[in-house]
Motif scaffolding. Structure first.
Motif, PDB file in Angstrom:
ATOM      1  N   UNK A   1     -89.305  63.522   1.273  1.00 18.16           N
ATOM      2  CA  UNK A   1     -88.968  62.145   0.934  1.00 18.16           C
ATOM      3  C   UNK A   1     -89.207  61.817  -0.534  1.00 18.16           C
ATOM      4  N   UNK A   2     -89.885  62.715  -1.264  1.00 20.22           N
ATOM      5  CA  UNK A   2     -89.946  62.551  -2.713  1.00 20.22           C
ATOM      6  C   UNK A   2     -88.532  62.599  -3.281  1.00 20.22           C
ATOM      7  N   UNK A   3     -87.737  63.541  -2.787  1.00 22.69           N
ATOM      8  CA  UNK A   3     -86.342  63.632  -3.226  1.00 22.69           C
ATOM      9  C   UNK A   3     -85.572  62.373  -2.827  1.00 22.69           C
ATOM     10  N   UNK A   4     -85.813  61.906  -1.624  1.00 20.06           N
ATOM     11  CA  UNK A   4     -85.183  60.662  -1.141  1.00 20.06           C
ATOM     12  C   UNK A   4     -85.507  59.498  -2.079  1.00 20.06           C
ATOM     13  N   UNK A   5     -86.782  59.355  -2.414  1.00 16.39           N
ATOM     14  CA  UNK A   5     -87.216  58.235  -3.236  1.00 16.39           C
ATOM     15  C   UNK A   5     -86.621  58.304  -4.632  1.00 16.39           C
ATOM     16  N   UNK A   6     -86.629  59.486  -5.234  1.00 19.40           N
ATOM     17  CA  UNK A   6     -86.050  59.639  -6.565  1.00 19.40           C
ATOM     18  C   UNK A   6     -84.552  59.347  -6.548  1.00 19.40           C
TER      19      UNK A   6
END
Length: 415
Positions: free
Chosen positions: A336-341
């Motif tokens: 979800x780091x990728x999602x957030x970015x």
């Protein structure tokens, strides 16, 4: 442990309310900016600051689920979401509102703790189904918040939206602690070790490929939903905030239509279905772009886009929770780091592009991001399929994927 319908519903509602705290501002950006003295080309930061807080929470808080009882974490994080939303609702200057949104964003990662909790208490053959239902709460929260916040803003102003969400988060905090079964950890690990393990995931091909797909997927998603209010409020449509919020209903129809996607993952079709859904995502932008003459293509495009996003998201989470069963919270948090970015990029880029190129700018950006997601899938899943097929052949068999993996990215060449 069996996961009953009531438990799934409660977990889905928790996800919906928590994620709504990050996205609630999208249909009311104009009124928030006017009231708090923020210029139109900067109002996207009302969404982006929550996403950046979310990013910090993914790294610092979600891995705690691999150490402590996730039920207690769910209750505590919901309580802090309520605090942040209350601060936002009562803000009289922009920096206070930004601070409240950042706090709410940090603790809105209760969504990922809830997803990891769902995966950990689900039997393997039902994991995809349960993840599909619970994750549908996320999409309901993202899209349904537009309908609710737009309507509340028309009636009582934008602050009422955040006050309602704060009350719901506080109530769910108490209900989760009382109704959810405990999720006792089998052993205690040091926080530093858990964080290092999270960092190590970023070198894993499976994790990295799903993360990159998520980045492009949600950047494309954010490009639509963070910028859609701008052209709809302008000529020739001049829609009200409540009317703009109703477009979330179309998105809900598409997303809920994909609720069964978890069963496709349980049946072993997650990779293939992801590719089909990403192709649909790319195609949806051809309907979303032409806003000048009719809103019907936009509605159809929104339905297809949100269907595709939900299918890909559930499939990605199913793959990761199966591949990293001992690090479920860390895997989901890191993903979800990728999602957030991606979401933060879409939120800020679309408002800036609209001022420069009108709706054409966000449309081209959204389609380009969807294409990047599709190419990433083709590279990752195509090479995986080729490797598996070569591994099943006798040593004397001539390989069909000589040279560059999956020539022309066509896995059908690997037969």
């Amino acid at each position: 442990m069996a996961v009953g319908q009531g438990t799934r519903l409660l977990l889905a509602v928790v996800c919906g309310v928590a994620v709504a705290s990050v996205y609630a501002g999208q249909p009311i950006l104009g009124s928030m900016g006017y009231d708090l003295g923020v210029s139109r080309d900067s109002v996207g930061w009302f969404v982006a600051v929550g996403q950046l807080g979310y990013l910090a929470g993914l790294v610092l808080l979600v891995p705690l689920g691999d150490m402590f009882d996730r039920r207690g974490l769910i209750a505590a994080h919901l309580a802090m979401v309520a605090v942040g939303l209350t601060v936002t609702a009562t803000a009289t200057v922009a920096w206070v509102a930004f601070s409240g949104l950042a706090v709410a964003g940090v603790f809105a990662v209760v969504v990922q703790t809830t997803v990891a909790y769902t995966a950990s208490i689900s039997p393997p053959d039902k994991r995809g189904r349960n993840l599909g239902v619970v994750t549908s709460g996320v999409v309901v929260g993202i899209l349904g918040s537009r309908v609710v916040t737009g309507s509340l803003a028309d009636l009582w102003g934008w602050r009422s939206s955040y006050l309602v969400l704060a009350g719901l988060a506080a109530a769910l905090s108490l209900l989760s602690l009382a109704a959810l079964p405990a999720d006792v950890r089998t052993g205690a690990e040091r926080y530093g070790k858990v964080i290092r393990a999270l960092g190590g995931l970023f070198a894993q091909p499976t994790f990295l490929s799903r993360g990159l797909i998520a980045f492009f997927l949600f950047a494309s998603f954010g490009t639509l939903w963070s910028g859609l209010a701008l052209p709809l409020a302008s000529e020739p449509w001049q829609l009200s905030e409540a009317q703009i919020g109703l477009f979330g209903v179309a998105g809900l129809a598409g997303a809920l239509g994909a609720a069964r996607s978890g069963r496709w993952s349980d049946a072993g079709h997650a990779g293939r279905v992801t590719g089909i859904a990403l192709a649909l995502l790319l195609g949806s932008w051809s309907a979303i772009g032409p806003l000048g003459w009719s809103l019907l293509p936009l509605i159809l495009g929104v339905i297809v886009l949100d269907f595709a996003v939900q299918v890909v998201h559930v499939g990605n989470q199913h793959i990761l929770t199966a591949a990293y069963a001992n690090r479920t919270s860390s895997a989901i948090g890191g993903y979800m780091v990728f999602y957030s970015l991606g979401s933060a990029f879409g939120a800020t880029a679309t408002t800036a592009l609209f001022d420069v190129a009108g709706w054409t700018g966000p449309t081209v950006l959204g389609a380009a991001l969807a294409l990047c997601a599709l190419v990433t899938w083709a590279l990752a899943d195509g090479m995986t399929i080729c490797r598996r097929r070569r591994a099943r052949r006798p040593m004397a068999a001539e390989p069909s994927c000589a040279g560059s993996p999956c020539r022309d990215l066509n896995v059908l060449n690997c037969r």
